[in-house]
Design a protein around this motif. Structure first.
Motif, PDB file in Angstrom:
ATOM      1  N   THR A  39       0.830  -1.203   0.000  1.00 54.36           N
ATOM      2  CA  THR A  39       0.000   0.000   0.000  1.00 54.36           C
ATOM      3  C   THR A  39       0.862   1.251   0.000  1.00 54.36           C
ATOM      4  OG1 THR A  39      -1.737  -1.190   1.213  1.00 54.36           O
ATOM      5  CG2 THR A  39      -1.860   1.195   1.211  1.00 54.36           C
ATOM      6  N   GLN A  40       1.985   1.204   0.703  1.00 55.69           N
ATOM      7  CA  GLN A  40       2.899   2.352   0.697  1.00 55.69           C
ATOM      8  C   GLN A  40       3.371   2.654  -0.725  1.00 55.69           C
ATOM      9  OE1 GLN A  40       6.969   1.908   2.201  1.00 55.69           O
ATOM     10  NE2 GLN A  40       6.677   3.761   3.433  1.00 55.69           N
ATOM     11  N   GLU A  41       3.709   1.627  -1.485  1.00 55.49           N
ATOM     12  CA  GLU A  41       4.161   1.847  -2.862  1.00 55.49           C
ATOM     13  C   GLU A  41       3.046   2.420  -3.725  1.00 55.49           C
ATOM     14  OE1 GLU A  41       7.288   1.683  -3.893  1.00 55.49           O
ATOM     15  OE2 GLU A  41       7.710   1.216  -1.792  1.00 55.49           O
ATOM     16  N   VAL A  42       1.811   1.962  -3.500  1.00 54.04           N
ATOM     17  CA  VAL A  42       0.670   2.499  -4.239  1.00 54.04           C
ATOM     18  C   VAL A  42       0.505   3.989  -3.937  1.00 54.04           C
ATOM     19  CG1 VAL A  42      -1.853   2.439  -4.457  1.00 54.04           C
ATOM     20  CG2 VAL A  42      -0.566   0.297  -4.362  1.00 54.04           C
ATOM     21  N   VAL A  43       0.635   4.341  -2.660  1.00 60.82           N
ATOM     22  CA  VAL A  43       0.500   5.733  -2.235  1.00 60.82           C
ATOM     23  C   VAL A  43       1.615   6.592  -2.828  1.00 60.82           C
ATOM     24  CG1 VAL A  43       0.677   7.256  -0.220  1.00 60.82           C
ATOM     25  CG2 VAL A  43      -0.784   5.231  -0.122  1.00 60.82           C
ATOM     26  N   VAL A  44       2.844   6.109  -2.785  1.00 61.11           N
ATOM     27  CA  VAL A  44       3.983   6.843  -3.346  1.00 61.11           C
ATOM     28  C   VAL A  44       3.792   7.046  -4.850  1.00 61.11           C
ATOM     29  CG1 VAL A  44       6.463   6.731  -3.836  1.00 61.11           C
ATOM     30  CG2 VAL A  44       5.608   6.157  -1.554  1.00 61.11           C
ATOM     31  N   ASN A  45       3.265   6.025  -5.523  1.00 62.72           N
ATOM     32  CA  ASN A  45       3.017   6.130  -6.964  1.00 62.72           C
ATOM     33  C   ASN A  45       1.916   7.127  -7.296  1.00 62.72           C
ATOM     34  OD1 ASN A  45       5.019   4.292  -7.647  1.00 62.72           O
ATOM     35  ND2 ASN A  45       3.637   2.537  -7.592  1.00 62.72           N
ATOM     36  N   LYS A  46       1.124   7.499  -6.279  1.00 62.51           N
ATOM     37  CA  LYS A  46       0.097   8.527  -6.473  1.00 62.51           C
ATOM     38  C   LYS A  46       0.671   9.931  -6.298  1.00 62.51           C
ATOM     39  CE  LYS A  46      -3.796   6.155  -7.070  1.00 62.51           C
ATOM     40  NZ  LYS A  46      -4.706   6.347  -8.216  1.00 62.51           N
ATOM     41  N   GLY A  47       1.979  10.009  -6.023  1.00 58.60           N
ATOM     42  CA  GLY A  47       2.632  11.303  -5.905  1.00 58.60           C
ATOM     43  C   GLY A  47       2.957  11.745  -4.498  1.00 58.60           C
ATOM     44  N   VAL A  48       2.701  10.889  -3.502  1.00 54.66           N
ATOM     45  CA  VAL A  48       2.997  11.230  -2.106  1.00 54.66           C
ATOM     46  C   VAL A  48       4.469  10.957  -1.816  1.00 54.66           C
ATOM     47  CG1 VAL A  48       2.451  10.734   0.315  1.00 54.66           C
ATOM     48  CG2 VAL A  48       0.639  10.678  -1.416  1.00 54.66           C
ATOM     49  N   LYS A  49       5.137  11.877  -1.150  1.00 54.18           N
ATOM     50  CA  LYS A  49       6.539  11.673  -0.793  1.00 54.18           C
ATOM     51  C   LYS A  49       6.651  10.555   0.234  1.00 54.18           C
ATOM     52  CE  LYS A  49       7.965  16.444  -1.740  1.00 54.18           C
ATOM     53  NZ  LYS A  49       8.534  17.692  -1.169  1.00 54.18           N
ATOM     54  N   ARG A  50       7.642   9.681   0.035  1.00 51.94           N
ATOM     55  CA  ARG A  50       7.789   8.520   0.905  1.00 51.94           C
ATOM     56  C   ARG A  50       7.953   8.924   2.379  1.00 51.94           C
ATOM     57  NH1 ARG A  50       8.730   3.341  -0.432  1.00 51.94           N
ATOM     58  NH2 ARG A  50       9.132   3.968  -2.596  1.00 51.94           N
ATOM     59  N   LYS A  51       8.656  10.041   2.606  1.00 51.31           N
ATOM     60  CA  LYS A  51       8.896  10.471   3.990  1.00 51.31           C
ATOM     61  C   LYS A  51       7.604  10.889   4.692  1.00 51.31           C
ATOM     62  CE  LYS A  51      10.075  15.278   2.793  1.00 51.31           C
ATOM     63  NZ  LYS A  51      11.140  16.308   2.857  1.00 51.31           N
ATOM     64  N   LYS A  52       6.539  11.059   3.924  1.00 48.23           N
ATOM     65  CA  LYS A  52       5.242  11.438   4.490  1.00 48.23           C
ATOM     66  C   LYS A  52       4.360  10.208   4.740  1.00 48.23           C
ATOM     67  CE  LYS A  52       1.825  13.816   2.493  1.00 48.23           C
ATOM     68  NZ  LYS A  52       1.088  14.853   1.743  1.00 48.23           N
ATOM     69  N   THR A  53       4.951   9.014   4.600  1.00 50.31           N
ATOM     70  CA  THR A  53       4.197   7.785   4.809  1.00 50.31           C
ATOM     71  C   THR A  53       4.799   6.977   5.958  1.00 50.31           C
ATOM     72  OG1 THR A  53       5.541   6.445   3.271  1.00 50.31           O
ATOM     73  CG2 THR A  53       3.685   7.695   2.345  1.00 50.31           C
ATOM     74  N   PHE A  54       3.957   6.152   6.565  1.00 52.19           N
ATOM     75  CA  PHE A  54       4.415   5.271   7.638  1.00 52.19           C
ATOM     76  C   PHE A  54       3.649   3.961   7.539  1.00 52.19           C
ATOM     77  CE2 PHE A  54       4.021   3.405  11.879  1.00 52.19           C
ATOM     78  CZ  PHE A  54       5.360   3.337  12.265  1.00 52.19           C
ATOM     79  N   ILE A  55       4.376   2.845   7.602  1.00 49.31           N
ATOM     80  CA  ILE A  55       3.727   1.531   7.529  1.00 49.31           C
ATOM     81  C   ILE A  55       3.322   1.086   8.935  1.00 49.31           C
ATOM     82  CG2 ILE A  55       3.985  -0.900   6.912  1.00 49.31           C
ATOM     83  CD1 ILE A  55       6.073  -0.036   4.829  1.00 49.31           C
ATOM     84  N   LEU A  56       2.021   0.925   9.126  1.00 49.03           N
ATOM     85  CA  LEU A  56       1.484   0.393  10.385  1.00 49.03           C
ATOM     86  C   LEU A  56       0.651  -0.835  10.033  1.00 49.03           C
ATOM     87  CD1 LEU A  56       1.112   0.677  13.459  1.00 49.03           C
ATOM     88  CD2 LEU A  56      -0.886   2.119  12.996  1.00 49.03           C
ATOM     89  N   ASN A  57       1.307  -2.000  10.050  1.00 50.18           N
ATOM     90  CA  ASN A  57       0.606  -3.243   9.726  1.00 50.18           C
ATOM     91  C   ASN A  57      -0.506  -3.515  10.732  1.00 50.18           C
ATOM     92  OD1 ASN A  57       3.803  -4.641   8.964  1.00 50.18           O
ATOM     93  ND2 ASN A  57       2.247  -4.113   7.465  1.00 50.18           N
ATOM     94  N   PRO A  58      -1.568  -4.179  10.323  1.00 54.05           N
ATOM     95  CA  PRO A  58      -2.565  -4.634  11.302  1.00 54.05           C
ATOM     96  C   PRO A  58      -1.924  -5.582  12.305  1.00 54.05           C
ATOM     97  CG  PRO A  58      -3.413  -4.811   9.063  1.00 54.05           C
ATOM     98  CD  PRO A  58      -1.951  -4.512   8.938  1.00 54.05           C
ATOM     99  N   GLY A  59      -2.371  -5.518  13.540  1.00 60.43           N
ATOM    100  CA  GLY A  59      -1.824  -6.381  14.574  1.00 60.43           C
ATOM    101  C   GLY A  59      -2.807  -7.457  14.987  1.00 60.43           C
ATOM    102  N   VAL A  60      -2.332  -8.365  15.807  1.00 60.39           N
ATOM    103  CA  VAL A  60      -3.173  -9.433  16.338  1.00 60.39           C
ATOM    104  C   VAL A  60      -3.080  -9.443  17.865  1.00 60.39           C
ATOM    105  CG1 VAL A  60      -3.098 -10.953  14.328  1.00 60.39           C
ATOM    106  CG2 VAL A  60      -1.262 -11.069  16.030  1.00 60.39           C
ATOM    107  N   VAL A  61      -4.073 -10.016  18.481  1.00 66.82           N
ATOM    108  CA  VAL A  61      -4.062 -10.225  19.925  1.00 66.82           C
ATOM    109  C   VAL A  61      -3.515 -11.621  20.178  1.00 66.82           C
ATOM    110  CG1 VAL A  61      -5.457 -10.370  22.013  1.00 66.82           C
ATOM    111  CG2 VAL A  61      -6.031  -8.700  20.235  1.00 66.82           C
ATOM    112  N   ALA A  62      -2.466 -11.721  20.968  1.00 67.20           N
ATOM    113  CA  ALA A  62      -1.786 -13.008  21.183  1.00 67.20           C
ATOM    114  C   ALA A  62      -2.655 -13.938  22.027  1.00 67.20           C
ATOM    115  CB  ALA A  62      -0.435 -12.782  21.854  1.00 67.20           C
ATOM    116  N   ASP A  63      -3.593 -14.573  21.354  1.00 63.14           N
ATOM    117  CA  ASP A  63      -4.531 -15.458  22.035  1.00 63.14           C
ATOM    118  C   ASP A  63      -4.688 -16.729  21.219  1.00 63.14           C
ATOM    119  OD1 ASP A  63      -6.573 -16.662  23.428  1.00 63.14           O
ATOM    120  OD2 ASP A  63      -8.136 -15.290  22.720  1.00 63.14           O
TER     121      ASP A  63
END
Length: 366
Positions: free
Chosen positions: A143-167
């Motif tokens: 998704t970050q690459e898709v966003v960057v390809n839309k013209g957004v500067k990479r430094k303005k992006t942050f990858i926050l993957n979905p998390g899980v509950v350790a259960d």
């Protein structure tokens, strides 16, 4: 807390108690920020059963009944919001942009993938919203690459993957009931796919691959969706009698299925209309139960699976590639066990929400 921040999360669509990946992501983001000691207010629309959910959410929720902008502008926070986070690209972004200017807040936009790549969406509005946000939170490196390809500067992006509950708990009585209900033979290899049944999940490829494997296998497909009948027709045309279509399942039933299966498979692919898997949280959920996983080398799944370690990434268009990986894991129990154990450790250590939100807070405060 000296570094305490105040977050307003705008979630007018895809929020609890509705089900789905975006709703779950938004809820866990809000809860994790609150647990980390920050002020959090989620703004969403009133829906059925929202009152009972809100009472136990663990953070403040303001439900809007009528006009979004008119009501949200009347919210009087104890302090101004440091960040306004819009939980889905294009969703009420324009109103949130105006609000951020009025409140002098930084505007963050969460990008999940499909809402950006889907050609049916307003691409001009999405491009403008991406451009004028202070930060774009991406759910995967894809998704970050898709966003960057839309013209957004990479430094303005942050990858926050979905998390899980350790259960990795499950209801033992329900486990036995499930086996009896579907007449499941535990001596056979049990393969599971659990998802919304749409074409991009690649379950037709799984059915085709299993038709080539001459091993005692039970394939469980859990979920509903528009592609379900196509899968049933395919299984019937191949005269496969070892496939169980069990429909939608509850959260407790999901846990039982993860515990019951030997292998989790979903060879996701990108369709011609750019329909894509933004991440693939079910791979990590299966890992939590010590299960090896197989997914398509496509979209955000390349973040969810560490190829060769927590599972395998396959060519999503190759029945032969998938068949070989499934057969290999069936025949090599020790390898399968090691992959499952590594996947569990990886999910618990690097995809728990406390760890993920810590990295996010470190990024925005540096």
């Amino acid at each position: 807390m000296n570094n305490e921040k105040s977050f307003l999360i705008v979630a007018t669509r895809d929020f609890k108690p509705s089900v789905g990946g975006v709703a779950e992501y938004t809820h866990n983001l809000a809860l994790s920020l609150k647990n980390a000691g920050h002020n959090v207010l989620v703004v969403s629309r009133t829906v059925d059963d929202s009152e009972s959910f809100d009472l136990n959410a663990g953070y403040k929720i303001y439900r809007i009944k009528n006009n979004f902008f008119q009501e949200i502008i009347n919210i009087k926070p104890e302090n101004r919001f440091d960040y306004i986070i819009v939980n889905k690209c294009g969703s009420d972004w324009d109103k949130s942009f105006i609000l951020s200017k009025l409140l002098r807040s930084k505007l963050c936009l969460i990008a999940h993938g499909l809402e950006i790549t889907d050609t049916n969406n307003n691409q001009l509005k999405i491009k403008i919203s991406l451009k004028h946000s202070n930060l774009v939170i991406c759910n995967s490196s894809y998704t970050q690459e898709v966003v960057v390809n839309k013209g957004v500067k990479r430094k303005k992006t942050f990858i926050l993957n979905p998390g899980v509950v350790a259960d990795d708990t499950y209801d033992e009585k329900l486990y036995r009931t499930t086996i009896d209900r579907y007449h499941i033979d535990e001596e056979k290899t049990i393969i599971l796919s659990l998802c919304r049944i749409v074409e991009r999940k690649g379950l037709d490829t799984t059915i085709s691959a299993l038709s080539l494997i001459k091993k005692p296998i039970t394939y469980i497909i859990a979920g509903e969706g528009p592609y379900l009948n196509e899968l049933k027709k395919l299984a019937k045309s191949m005269q496969l009698t070892n496939i169980l279509f069990i429909g939608s399942v509850t959260d407790e039933e999901k846990k039982v299925l993860y515990k019951l299966c030997d292998l989790y498979v979903m060879p996701n692919r990108i369709l011609s209309n750019n329909d894509v898997e933004g991440f693939g949280i079910t791979f990590l959920e299966a890992n939590l139960y010590n299960k090896p996983v197989i997914g398509g080398r496509s979209g955000g799944v390349i973040d969810a699976i560490e190829d060769g370690k927590s599972g395998y990434l396959v060519d999503p268009y190759s029945v032969e590639d998938l068949k070989e990986k499934i057969a290999y894991l069936i025949e090599n129990k020790k390898v399968s066990k090691n992959i499952g154990e590594y996947g569990k450790s990886r999910a618990e250590n690097y995809f728990n929400w406390d760890y993920l939100i810590g990295k996010f807070l470190e990024y925005i405060t540096k």
